[in-house]
Design an enzyme around this catalytic site. Structure first.
Site, PDB file in Angstrom:
ATOM      1  N   ASP A  17      11.183 -14.644 -11.016  1.00  0.00           N
ATOM      2  CA  ASP A  17      12.522 -14.763 -11.607  1.00  0.00           C
ATOM      3  C   ASP A  17      13.108 -13.378 -11.872  1.00  0.00           C
ATOM      4  OD1 ASP A  17      11.824 -17.415 -11.596  1.00  0.00           O
ATOM      5  OD2 ASP A  17      11.522 -17.550 -13.765  1.00  0.00           O
ATOM      6  N   ASN A  65       8.438 -16.424  -2.200  1.00  0.00           N
ATOM      7  CA  ASN A  65       7.136 -15.778  -2.210  1.00  0.00           C
ATOM      8  C   ASN A  65       6.419 -16.161  -0.916  1.00  0.00           C
ATOM      9  OD1 ASN A  65       5.847 -18.307  -2.558  1.00  0.00           O
ATOM     10  ND2 ASN A  65       5.872 -18.111  -4.790  1.00  0.00           N
TER      11      ASN A  65
END
Length: 643
Positions: free
Chosen positions: A261, A190
């Site tokens: 995820d 991220n």
């Protein structure tokens, strides 16, 4: 754990298990602050488990290597894996308790997560070596950071020796070993993790364009680098290719926990099924969006069919121009600063303050030769107008303009950018009307104000340097409605306009059209927002079929002047505007409509969109139509602007 050879494995997952507990709170706590939670739910969790189950549900044959305690949560994991149809040979039972996690999440989707690794920290090189027969026959080795580096390095070394691809999602973040990064083929981060990994400063302020320029210069030598950017989608760099951006799917976020995820599971599935990168990122974004738009993680990890259904339902967002998506995100962020969830809010004061804050600063406005404010006395008080003149030449043709804002907000300042641009580009004067706003002044107040201005101009035009015989009317959004309604009322009068310019107008209160269904939510202008605007402007719903409210219901169109109607592809108002153009055409009126592909409602009001090719085309259509009806040549406009 027993080593089991399995030639049918697609993905070897270095997994983790966490007994996950989530508390819903009103806001995230400050340092030292105690909060009372509003709700609690518990589920099986852990990044490694999410990756294994997520890939399995998508259709990949997955082998999870996971360490858990000899305790009740460990037993529950075994039961879960059996129920999912996953391998259990890779489960390591230890004397250390199973991993435990606590997360705090707000209704807005903000969260804080804390993990106690427990048995996850016991996963070792030896466990990987025991499972090497399975690893050597897989197609991808996948790892995350809820386990130590050592078993990951060992697994990635074995993969590299056998030509097997590796995927690393280094979360929760810690500094990876250099050797681990060198063994990683696919790195998924991220933006916070990317900043830490590559030493990027001011990551929160980076635009999409800056990210795309930055990726190629980062110290990354692997095959694929992906950085997820939440509501802005993701950016990626594949070896030997140019950096690319894939927009996010538009959702109402509920809880982002586990979205990363799900993104990684979707990316792995797509790449192993030979999707081109752009489609792989699109699929991965969809997986992440599905989790972020719901509560929980493991129980809602989607199947391939569910992702396909989601993508089909939301396909429109794939074609919205990335700049428009960025505008939408920035606008929604600004709304939050004013305590607004959307424009359907009943807090009119906050709405209007928000709208004023969106106006470009005066120093950023296009220069116009002459700008004058005038005040017209009326029975209701004083009505303000703002006159824009591109030159001091006498007898300028004029465009009478109604600003947008759902009849409830906006004014002279909000119309500045568009009115100045129209005056300069076309070479005509623009008369902007500060009409009264609903709900304080519902229908017909705004329309009456427009008629008052036209009547006033009949006598005042010559003193203002305007040619009353060359008058067109126009407006954007709700202003387009007012312009169309006023044109109907003037069609048989001596003040009949020469032309109508309607930008993404609202022309009736029918919320069942296809464009309303396709764009019902997720954007800035939604179905709920339009219902609220109409309720303010015409509270009596039985009156909305009147032609001076909804011009689509007019009995005749034959006497109307020519018109150009601009629509946006991703706008609830698109269909009614195109139908209106068609009805005029059927009646013999020279009416044309142009739909701007990839654009959203109000796109011409965004200064940042000026250089887009589709916007350039729209302006060409507008300028050509108005100059033709006014008898203006482009050369004359250039001469006037230079004097």
């Amino acid at each position: 754990m027993e080593g089991v050879a399995n030639s049918m494995v697609d993905v070897f997952v270095l997994g983790s298990y966490v007994n996950a507990n989530s508390l819903v709170v009103k806001q995230l706590p400050k340092a030292g602050e105690s909060l009372q939670a509003e709700a609690l739910w518990t589920e099986h969790g852990g990044k490694g488990l999410n990756l294994a189950v997520g890939m399995h549900r998508l259709g990949l044959r997955t082998y999870p290597l996971i360490a858990v305690g000899n305790d009740t949560p460990g037993d529950a994991l075994m039961t879960l894996l059996r129920s999912e149809g996953l391998e259990i040979q890779g489960v390591v039972r230890t004397s250390i308790p199973s991993g435990f996690g606590v997360g705090l999440v707000t209704a807005a989707g903000d969260n804080i997560i804390t993990i106690y690794p427990g048995a996850n920290a016991q996963l070792s090189i030896g466990h990987v070596q025991t499972a090497s027969n399975t690893l050597q026959d897989c197609r991808l080795v996948c790892a995350q950071f809820e386990i130590p580096d050592a078993p990951i390095v060992e697994a990635f070394k074995q993969a590299r020796q056998r030509g097997i691809k590796t995927l690393l999602n280094p979360s929760p973040w810690r500094e990876p070993e250099t050797v681990l990064l060198s063994l990683t083929d696919i790195l998924v981060l991220n933006e916070t993790e990317a900043a830490a990994c590559f030493g990027i400063t001011d990551v929160d302020t980076l635009s999409l364009a800056q990210w795309l320029r930055l990726l190629p210069v980062l110290a990354w030598k692997g095959e694929l680098l992906v950085v997820t950017l939440a509501e802005r989608g993701c950016v990626a760099l594949q070896r030997g290719q140019e950096a690319m951006h894939e927009p996010a799917w538009t959702i109402e976020p509920v809880d982002p926990t586990g979205a990363g995820d799900a993104f990684a599971t979707g990316l792995a599935y797509a790449l192993l099924n030979d999707y081109p990168l752009v489609k792989a990122l699109r699929f991965a974004n969809a997986c992440g969006a599905m989790i972020a738009s719901q509560q929980g993680v493991l129980q809602i990890l989607p199947t391939w069919q569910q992702v396909g259904q989601f993508m089909g339902d939301c396909q429109r967002n794939r074609d919205i121009h990335p700049l428009m998506l960025e505008v939408m995100g920035n606008t929604k962020s600004m709304m939050e600063q004013f305590g607004l969830h959307d424009l359907a809010s009943e807090n009119l004061e906050a709405l209007r303050r928000f709208q004023r804050a969106c106006c470009p600063a005066s120093e950023n406005l296009p220069f116009v030769c002459c700008v004058e404010d005038h005040h017209i006395p009326t029975k209701a008080g004083t009505l303000a107008i703002r006159l824009y003149k591109p030159s001091l030449q006498p007898n300028l043709p004029m465009l009478v303009w109604f600003h947008g804002g759902g009849w409830v907000m906006g004014g002279l300042d909000s119309a500045e950018w568009l009115c100045r641009s129209l005056a300069n580009r076309v070479g005509c004067a623009v008369v902007s009307i500060d009409y009264r706003l609903a709900p304080e002044y519902p229908f017909p107040c705004a329309l009456d104000d427009g008629l008052t201005v036209v009547q006033w101009l009949e006598t005042a035009a010559s003193d203002l340097g305007l040619d009353r015989g060359r008058m067109a009317v126009g407006g954007d959004s709700a202003g387009g409605n007012l312009a169309a309604c006023m044109t109907h009322q003037l069609q048989n009068s001596r003040n009949k306009p020469l032309f109508q310019l309607l930008l993404y107008p609202s022309l009736d209160a029918d919320f069942t059209r296809v464009s309303y269904q396709e764009n019902a939510q997720g954007g800035i202008l939604t179905s709920a927002v339009m219902r609220r605007f109409w309720d303010c402007y015409v509270p009596d719903r039985s009156q909305r079929c009147r032609s001076d409210i909804s011009p689509l219901y007019a009995k005749t169109f034959a006497a109307l002047p020519p018109a150009l109607i601009i629509t946006a592809e991703f706008d609830p108002l698109r269909d009614e505007a195109e139908v209106y153009a068609l009805m005029m055409q059927v009646a013999g009126v020279n009416a044309r409509s142009y739909c701007a592909k990839g654009m959203i409602h109000d796109f011409l009001a965004f200064p940042s969109s000026t250089d887009l090719a589709v916007v350039t085309t729209v302006w060409r259509e507008i300028v050509s139509a108005l100059q033709q009806v006014f008898g203006i040549t482009s050369a004359a406009v250039k001469v006037a602007s230079s004097t």
